[in-house]
Design a protein around this motif. Sequence first.
Motif, short mmCIF file in Angstrom:
data_model
loop_
_atom_site.label_atom_id
_atom_site.label_comp_id
_atom_site.label_asym_id
_atom_site.label_seq_id
_atom_site.Cartn_x
_atom_site.Cartn_y
_atom_site.Cartn_z
N GLN A 1 38.50 52.18 95.34
CA GLN A 1 37.76 51.32 94.43
C GLN A 1 38.33 49.92 94.48
O GLN A 1 39.49 49.74 94.82
CB GLN A 1 37.91 51.84 92.99
N ASN B 1 38.89 45.62 90.18
CA ASN B 1 38.06 45.37 89.00
C ASN B 1 37.29 46.60 88.57
O ASN B 1 37.28 46.95 87.39
CB ASN B 1 37.10 44.22 89.28
N GLU B 2 36.67 47.26 89.52
CA GLU B 2 35.96 48.49 89.22
C GLU B 2 36.89 49.50 88.56
O GLU B 2 36.57 50.15 87.60
CB GLU B 2 35.49 49.16 90.51
N SER C 1 35.86 50.27 84.74
CA SER C 1 34.79 51.24 84.91
C SER C 1 34.35 51.88 83.59
O SER C 1 33.22 52.29 83.45
CB SER C 1 35.21 52.32 85.91
#
Lengths: 316, 307
Positions: B216, B219-220, B224
């Motif tokens: 990932q 940021n994700e 999330s």
Amino acid sequence: MANFFNLIQNENMKIYRKSATKIMFIILFALILTAGLIIKFGTHEKAISDNWKQELIAQNKQDQKVMAKMSGNAKNYYQERIAKNDYRIEHDLKPTTGKNIWNFTDDATNNLMTVIILFTIIVVSTSISSEFSWGTIKLLLIRPVSRTSVLLSKYISALIYAVVMILFMFVVSWLIGGILFGFGGLSAANLQYVDGHVFETNWVVYELKQYGLLSITLVMMVTLAAMIASIFRNSALAIGISIFLTMGGSIIVEILSRFDWVKYILFVNMDLHQYINGTPFQKGMTMGFSLSVLAVYFIIFVILGWLFFTKRDVAA
Amino acid sequence: MNQPAVKLEHVTKQIGRKTIIKDLTFDIYSGEVFGFLGPNGAGKTTTIRMIVGLMKISQGNIFIHGKSIKTEFKQAIKHIGAIVENPEMYKYLSGYNNLVHYARMINGVSKERIDEVVKLVGLSDRIHDKVKRYSLGMRQRLGLAQALLHSPDVLILDEPTNGLDPAGIREMRQHIRKLAQEEGIAVIVSSHLLSEMELMCDRIGIIQKGKLIGVQTVNEFIHSDTNQQVQFYVDKPKKSSQVIIDSLSLSNVIQGDTYIELSIIKEQIPLVCEALIKADIKLYNIKTLEKTLEEKFLEVTGGVSVG
């Protein structure tokens, strides 16, 4: 790709910048000097008198009496001595004692070669296995250089080290011999006895030949040590086993000497003197036989060492 | 996208009957910093060792700029600069001679380049000292220097900030970001300092028990979740929580000495403010608590940090 000479240069840097290596040179120097001083001041060899010819004639007569009671190979020693004495009388060559520059150099060669073999075993073993124990192997093998060339560069640089040591020993023992016993002894004749004939040889050529013969043992033992080091990746084990075999080889041979197959053991074949001026270990053994046996061992050592070094994962 | 700098294809490693690494597949591109994350013993170092060819790949393949590390080792490895685990150097040689040693093993590294790299890692003053007199931080810098000598396209660093002081860590982080952004190097970093990863990496691959759990972007990874923990600093926390419970029917309100903490989505924040102001409560500050990578990581790996 980076050339092989660079790898040798790297290995040389790693060998000679290590303090252990410097200490080896100091030890060898100290051994030669001590031997020289002991021979100079500690032994009382009778000086050669002016009527040495009469003395040699007397010695020959004595030897002939002793020889008459002997049979077989035991006679060889006396035959050689008598022949050499005759040659000296005939050509008016005054005998020399151990207190001569060339005799001293020759003694050093024969006795200290084992030390050089031991040192080279230590050098080649540490060169290979300490890379693993220090973890530096991980940075060494991630270069665009094959593992085979890395191993070969280590092996060759260890052999170069042995040559440097041998030259060092030759020069130092020659100089110490000259300083202690006088450079006047340089003219001493070098008598060799082969097949019932006595002839004179040049000392330097003779010493080089000695080094050559002794180097066979050296190369075999160093190759063995390199193999052990690349299999076990542990310096202590590699040095231990190799030194044990170098020192204990003759004991192993002794124990196994009643078997016929003992002639295939490495240590029996390493000393090629037995074919030049001596008697072979077993009847029927020839120079060619020993060289073939040595070649087989050599190939086995090289292949095993190479396989383990190049094919195994580096997990250290 | 263009050709990946490093490509792992179904990489599997078996030692004896045990499978250490199972079917790893991921790509790393030029110019990005890729974090390799996982508990101890998850197989990070084994994977790194396979990428640099120290360990054989049981199944699958690894390509560095399209060259297989298995079959075109020299062509592949020349793109890589790496520190595998600790930067172990020849201690009895000077730092400079260590660099000369590695420079000789690859074509095209000049004396000037060595000096340049030494300057870059900030070792100019001590480079002629023996490595045994170096601190761990200095060894780490020397390790980075040897990895950068041949201007690699792929840089692999195992625990690069280990042993560095806070200033050194910051500097190392800046180096790494700069190398990726300005010189377009693909950087693979593994670290146990997860907060470090957060600041350094673009993408993170999580590995556990030899399996890749997910790749990932940072940021994700952090954002999330839809629900965020939000703290509202107010003058009357007790009254505030009552107001919120009554007007917004939120149940899990945490009440602090000077704040209340709510688990809400972004859109609810203005509603909370409105409710508080209507009830005549003074609102001083609103603070969103971002989950750190560390918390996320423990969440993903089930809180088992030593595998």
